[in-house]
Design a protein around this motif. Structure first.
Motif, PDB file in Angstrom:
ATOM      1  N   LEU A 167     -71.412 -47.187  56.795  1.00 35.69           N
ATOM      2  CA  LEU A 167     -70.940 -46.789  55.475  1.00 35.69           C
ATOM      3  C   LEU A 167     -71.708 -47.552  54.392  1.00 35.69           C
ATOM      4  CD1 LEU A 167     -67.051 -46.773  55.943  1.00 35.69           C
ATOM      5  CD2 LEU A 167     -68.555 -44.785  55.817  1.00 35.69           C
ATOM      6  N   ARG A 168     -72.029 -46.842  53.336  1.00 33.32           N
ATOM      7  CA  ARG A 168     -72.674 -47.475  52.177  1.00 33.32           C
ATOM      8  C   ARG A 168     -71.613 -47.750  51.124  1.00 33.32           C
ATOM      9  NH1 ARG A 168     -75.241 -45.051  47.396  1.00 33.32           N
ATOM     10  NH2 ARG A 168     -76.718 -46.558  46.475  1.00 33.32           N
ATOM     11  N   PHE A 169     -71.456 -49.011  50.767  1.00 38.83           N
ATOM     12  CA  PHE A 169     -70.506 -49.419  49.735  1.00 38.83           C
ATOM     13  C   PHE A 169     -71.241 -49.608  48.417  1.00 38.83           C
ATOM     14  CE2 PHE A 169     -67.732 -50.083  53.190  1.00 38.83           C
ATOM     15  CZ  PHE A 169     -66.452 -50.376  52.724  1.00 38.83           C
ATOM     16  N   ILE A 170     -70.586 -49.188  47.334  1.00 41.99           N
ATOM     17  CA  ILE A 170     -71.158 -49.409  46.001  1.00 41.99           C
ATOM     18  C   ILE A 170     -70.104 -50.055  45.108  1.00 41.99           C
ATOM     19  CG2 ILE A 170     -72.799 -47.499  46.137  1.00 41.99           C
ATOM     20  CD1 ILE A 170     -70.855 -45.857  44.443  1.00 41.99           C
ATOM     21  N   ALA A 171     -70.562 -50.898  44.203  1.00 42.68           N
ATOM     22  CA  ALA A 171     -69.673 -51.479  43.199  1.00 42.68           C
ATOM     23  C   ALA A 171     -69.523 -50.469  42.075  1.00 42.68           C
ATOM     24  CB  ALA A 171     -70.261 -52.784  42.671  1.00 42.68           C
ATOM     25  N   ALA A 172     -68.284 -50.176  41.685  1.00 39.22           N
ATOM     26  CA  ALA A 172     -68.061 -49.126  40.692  1.00 39.22           C
ATOM     27  C   ALA A 172     -66.902 -49.464  39.768  1.00 39.22           C
ATOM     28  CB  ALA A 172     -67.799 -47.786  41.382  1.00 39.22           C
ATOM     29  N   GLY A 183     -74.634 -53.124  28.847  1.00 35.47           N
ATOM     30  CA  GLY A 183     -75.936 -52.481  28.662  1.00 35.47           C
ATOM     31  C   GLY A 183     -77.094 -53.192  29.327  1.00 35.47           C
ATOM     32  N   ARG A 184     -76.858 -53.886  30.411  1.00 33.49           N
ATOM     33  CA  ARG A 184     -77.926 -54.609  31.122  1.00 33.49           C
ATOM     34  C   ARG A 184     -77.536 -54.743  32.592  1.00 33.49           C
ATOM     35  NH1 ARG A 184     -75.634 -59.455  32.110  1.00 33.49           N
ATOM     36  NH2 ARG A 184     -74.168 -60.332  30.570  1.00 33.49           N
ATOM     37  N   ASP A 185     -78.488 -55.262  33.374  1.00 32.40           N
ATOM     38  CA  ASP A 185     -78.167 -55.546  34.769  1.00 32.40           C
ATOM     39  C   ASP A 185     -77.135 -56.669  34.831  1.00 32.40           C
ATOM     40  OD1 ASP A 185     -79.895 -53.643  35.620  1.00 32.40           O
ATOM     41  OD2 ASP A 185     -81.520 -55.012  36.164  1.00 32.40           O
ATOM     42  N   LEU A 186     -76.185 -56.524  35.747  1.00 29.14           N
ATOM     43  CA  LEU A 186     -75.076 -57.469  35.821  1.00 29.14           C
ATOM     44  C   LEU A 186     -75.295 -58.514  36.919  1.00 29.14           C
ATOM     45  CD1 LEU A 186     -72.174 -54.840  35.658  1.00 29.14           C
ATOM     46  CD2 LEU A 186     -73.198 -56.117  33.748  1.00 29.14           C
ATOM     47  N   THR A 187     -74.707 -59.684  36.714  1.00 30.14           N
ATOM     48  CA  THR A 187     -74.735 -60.750  37.704  1.00 30.14           C
ATOM     49  C   THR A 187     -73.326 -60.906  38.284  1.00 30.14           C
ATOM     50  OG1 THR A 187     -74.167 -62.494  36.136  1.00 30.14           O
ATOM     51  CG2 THR A 187     -76.507 -61.923  36.366  1.00 30.14           C
ATOM     52  N   LEU A 188     -73.240 -61.654  39.368  1.00 32.31           N
ATOM     53  CA  LEU A 188     -71.918 -61.926  39.944  1.00 32.31           C
ATOM     54  C   LEU A 188     -71.054 -62.699  38.964  1.00 32.31           C
ATOM     55  CD1 LEU A 188     -72.729 -62.765  43.678  1.00 32.31           C
ATOM     56  CD2 LEU A 188     -71.957 -60.610  42.683  1.00 32.31           C
ATOM     57  N   ARG A 259     -77.610 -56.672  39.364  1.00 33.05           N
ATOM     58  CA  ARG A 259     -78.961 -57.162  39.622  1.00 33.05           C
ATOM     59  C   ARG A 259     -79.209 -57.270  41.118  1.00 33.05           C
ATOM     60  NH1 ARG A 259     -80.013 -62.698  36.822  1.00 33.05           N
ATOM     61  NH2 ARG A 259     -79.556 -61.357  35.018  1.00 33.05           N
ATOM     62  N   GLU A 260     -78.175 -57.691  41.850  1.00 26.35           N
ATOM     63  CA  GLU A 260     -78.248 -57.754  43.310  1.00 26.35           C
ATOM     64  C   GLU A 260     -76.835 -57.585  43.866  1.00 26.35           C
ATOM     65  OE1 GLU A 260     -79.881 -61.550  44.244  1.00 26.35           O
ATOM     66  OE2 GLU A 260     -78.230 -62.664  43.360  1.00 26.35           O
ATOM     67  N   GLY A 261     -76.733 -57.034  45.048  1.00 25.41           N
ATOM     68  CA  GLY A 261     -75.420 -56.863  45.677  1.00 25.41           C
ATOM     69  C   GLY A 261     -74.653 -55.648  45.213  1.00 25.41           C
ATOM     70  N   GLY A 262     -75.322 -54.733  44.512  1.00 22.31           N
ATOM     71  CA  GLY A 262     -74.621 -53.549  44.020  1.00 22.31           C
ATOM     72  C   GLY A 262     -74.235 -52.580  45.114  1.00 22.31           C
ATOM     73  N   GLU A 263     -74.897 -52.700  46.252  1.00 23.84           N
ATOM     74  CA  GLU A 263     -74.531 -51.867  47.391  1.00 23.84           C
ATOM     75  C   GLU A 263     -74.584 -52.713  48.660  1.00 23.84           C
ATOM     76  OE1 GLU A 263     -78.356 -49.597  49.072  1.00 23.84           O
ATOM     77  OE2 GLU A 263     -77.700 -48.849  47.117  1.00 23.84           O
TER      78      GLU A 263
END
Length: 306
Positions: A167-172, A183-188, A259-263
């Motif tokens: 399964l592919r998980f995405i942050a949403a 309006g930018r790439d997000l960090t943890l 930025r990383e970990g989005g999926e």
């Protein structure tokens, strides 16, 4: 040929009862025997094996290092004996009357119900009990033999699992959520400042809280509630892409630009509580699940360009 054991199951059961109940008197109550009978059983065991199971420290008896080993092995022995008796009963009766399955809630519900429907066509009279589990709940169901089969993302130690699907998980989150407004790439660290939607652990340990370390969280019991909360803008979460495909298509949810970990990719496995003692019903349902999931994964796989 193995020699006949000198220690009976009843003697091993007496040892376990003394340890688990906290003393000879308490063990006698649990076993519905006299205290002298329980004491004799343990002392006879020590004599026959030539070991010391208990030692007195202060005013209380404690297991010796040898006793601890014997206790662990005796517990496994009695569990195996119980499982063997249960298996013999099932085999004598033929097809088992009921099947119990634990499935982590990330497994697609529609796919599981299709498997049940196929099985019902062959065995319409057989009952199925489904445990929709989260995190440690699936592992507990296997370890405690509450189920015959489990679909889980981690195979517990001592078990063997067959890979089922990935399964592919995405942050949403809702498109109007403040995280999207940045309006930018997000960090943890950005995520930690907002509410994390969590589905409650169904295990007895109740592991909870945000693994991100987010200060705010909303814990719910079902994936449907979590998805609805995310669509309302109450927070963010990682979802199997297949589970929220409709919400993404309708614009109720939007992937977070991390930025990383989005999926993340998660493998699911099919695990027997005890493959050696599985009845014909459990074996057949497992085969249906394996075959139908493989069939659907082939249909949903992206086609290679011609």
């Amino acid at each position: 040929m193995a020699s006949n054991p000198r220690i009976s199951l009843e003697q091993w059961r007496a040892l376990l009862a003394v340890v688990d109940a906290g003393g000879y008197a308490q063990a006698a109550t649990v076993l519905h025997k006299s205290q002298s009978a329980v004491t004799y059983a343990v002392q006879k065991m020590e004599s026959l094996l030539g070991v010391k199971v208990f030692e007195v420290v202060g005013r209380k008896a404690h297991l010796t290092p040898t006793g601890e080993v014997l206790y662990r092995r005796a517990k496994a022995l009695l569990e195996e004996a119980s499982a063997l008796e249960g298996a013999a009963g099932s085999l004598a009766a033929g097809w088992e009357p009921e099947l119990r399955l634990a499935a982590e809630i990330i497994f697609p519900t529609w796919l599981l119900l299709q498997c049940f429907a196929r099985f019902a066509e062959e065995r319409p009279q057989m009952r199925i009990e489904l445990y929709e589990s989260v995190i440690s709940g699936t592992e507990e169901a296997l370890l405690q033999r509450k189920v015959d089969l489990a679909i889980c993302s981690q195979v517990p130690a001592g078990f063997v699992g067959d890979p089922l699907m990935r399964l592919r998980f995405i942050a949403a989150a809702n498109p109007e959520h403040p995280l999207h407004k940045l309006g930018r790439d997000l960090t943890l660290q950005d995520l930690r400042e907002h509410r994390h939607l969590i589905i409650r652990d169904t295990g007895s340990q109740r592991r909870s809280g945000s693994w991100l370390g987010a200060e705010l969280s909303l814990t719910v019991s079902t994936k449907a509630t979590s998805i609805h909360a995310a669509c309302m803008g109450l927070g963010f979460a990682w979802y199997p892409e297949e589970t929220v495909r409709e919400e993404l298509a309708q614009g109720a949810l939007k992937p977070l630009p991390l930025r990383e970990g989005g999926e993340r990719m998660v493998e699911l496995y099919l695990v027997f509580a005890d493959r050696d003692y599985a009845g014909p019903g459990a074996l057949r349902l497992a085969q249906i699940i394996r075959d139908h999931v493989a069939e659907q994964c082939r249909k949903l796989a992206p086609q290679a360009p011609q």
